[in-house]
Design an enzyme around this catalytic site. Structure first.
Site, PDB file in Angstrom:
ATOM      1  N   ASP A   8      19.810 -45.581 -56.537  1.00 28.55           N
ATOM      2  CA  ASP A   8      19.096 -46.995 -55.877  1.00 28.55           C
ATOM      3  C   ASP A   8      17.847 -47.214 -56.947  1.00 28.55           C
ATOM      4  O   ASP A   8      16.982 -46.801 -56.853  1.00 28.55           O
ATOM      5  CB  ASP A   8      19.087 -46.638 -54.301  1.00 28.55           C
ATOM      6  CG  ASP A   8      20.404 -46.522 -53.542  1.00 28.55           C
ATOM      7  OD1 ASP A   8      21.156 -46.553 -54.368  1.00 28.55           O
ATOM      8  OD2 ASP A   8      20.513 -45.885 -52.997  1.00 28.55           O
TER       9      ASP A   8
HETATM   10  N1  URA Z   1      22.032 -41.439 -52.194  1.00 29.59           N
HETATM   11  C1  URA Z   1      21.464 -42.376 -51.941  1.00 29.59           C
HETATM   12  O1  URA Z   1      21.437 -42.635 -50.715  1.00 29.59           O
HETATM   13  N2  URA Z   1      20.832 -43.433 -52.981  1.00 29.59           N
HETATM   14  C2  URA Z   1      20.419 -42.389 -54.153  1.00 29.59           C
HETATM   15  O2  URA Z   1      19.748 -42.844 -54.874  1.00 29.59           O
HETATM   16  C3  URA Z   1      21.201 -41.452 -54.225  1.00 29.59           C
HETATM   17  C4  URA Z   1      21.876 -40.442 -53.526  1.00 29.59           C
END
Ligand code: URA
Length: 239
Positions: free
Chosen positions: A106
């Site tokens: 993310d």
């Molecule tokens: N899980 C998440 O919620 N976000 C990420 O970036 C990676 C794993």
């Protein structure tokens, strides 16, 4: 060892069109093994050639395998829309040769991100069947209770998933911290699992993929490095 002309080698390594590479060489911006070379047609080794362009050092290779310590505020998508893309953290020749992130983090997640221009490697690493454990450290809004850890280990039901998803490993190294290991890589998985278990993720870092640990790479946030064969070996699934 396969040989190629210097202009074609530079082109293959992301330094622009063949014509542009010929110009770089003719104008004296390229050195091979420390020596200036002005002949674009010089025969050189395709793999492992040490050269500089504008005094920056490179080693030629068919493919590159990189680890980036992703900072927050960068998107992994091919066409970033709200934040700069992670590729903006790499030098132009690496971008030009088609390096792509392996999977996604993310925009606000930090930590270990792999990148490569080797399609087979990207495909193999991202395959859900590969089951390489991904290790995360999450900071939470509310204190972490033993019940929360137990729920994450037992499995929590997420909205659009057919079955509950469980952490492979989970512990609480601090009052507001969860160290969680996942085998899958579903969309926002850590954040959604924490929410489903009754807490909220306020910061997330990927600390390792398989046995490749971010701290062992000694990379400041935003920095990247090449991964050698021994380091790529650490990315293989256990057992
Ligand atoms: N899980 C998440 O919620 N976000 C990420 O970036 C990676 C794993």
């Amino acid at each position: 060892m396969s040989r190629v002309t210097l202009d074609r080698l530079l082109q293959s390594q992301g330094f622009g069109t063949r014509r542009h590479c010929q110009q770089l060489i003719a104008e004296g911006h390229v050195r091979v093994a420390g020596n200036p070379v002005l002949d674009p047609l010089l025969q050189v080794d395709r793999e492992g050639l040490e050269f500089t362009v504008f005094d920056e050092a490179w080693v030629s290779s068919e493919h590159v395998y990189l680890a980036l310590n992703k900072p927050a505020g960068h998107e992994c998508s091919r066409r970033p829309s709200h934040h700069p893309g992670v590729l903006s953290l790499l030098p132009e020749p690496l971008r030009a040769r088609g390096v792509q992130p392996v999977g996604r983090l993310d925009h606000d997640t930090t930590g270990l991100l792999l990148l490569s221009d080797d399609g087979a490697f990207i495909h193999a690493q991202s395959s859900p069947r590969r089951k390489v454990p991904k290790h995360y450290l999450a900071s939470t809004c509310d204190p972490v209770t033993p019940e929360l850890v137990a729920a994450l280990l037992a499995g929590v039901q997420l909205h659009d998933e057919p079955a509950p998803l469980a952490a492979l490993r989970c512990e609480s190294p601090g009052s507001h911290q969860v160290a969680i290991t996942l085998e899958q890589g579903k969309y926002h998985q850590v954040k959604r699992m924490l929410a489903a278990a009754g807490n909220q993720c306020v910061a997330l870092q990927r600390v390792a993929i398989g046995r490749l640990r971010l701290d062992a790479l000694d990379l400041p946030e935003g920095a990247w490095c090449h991964l050698g064969e021994a380091e790529r070996e650490l990315l293989t699934p256990p057992g």
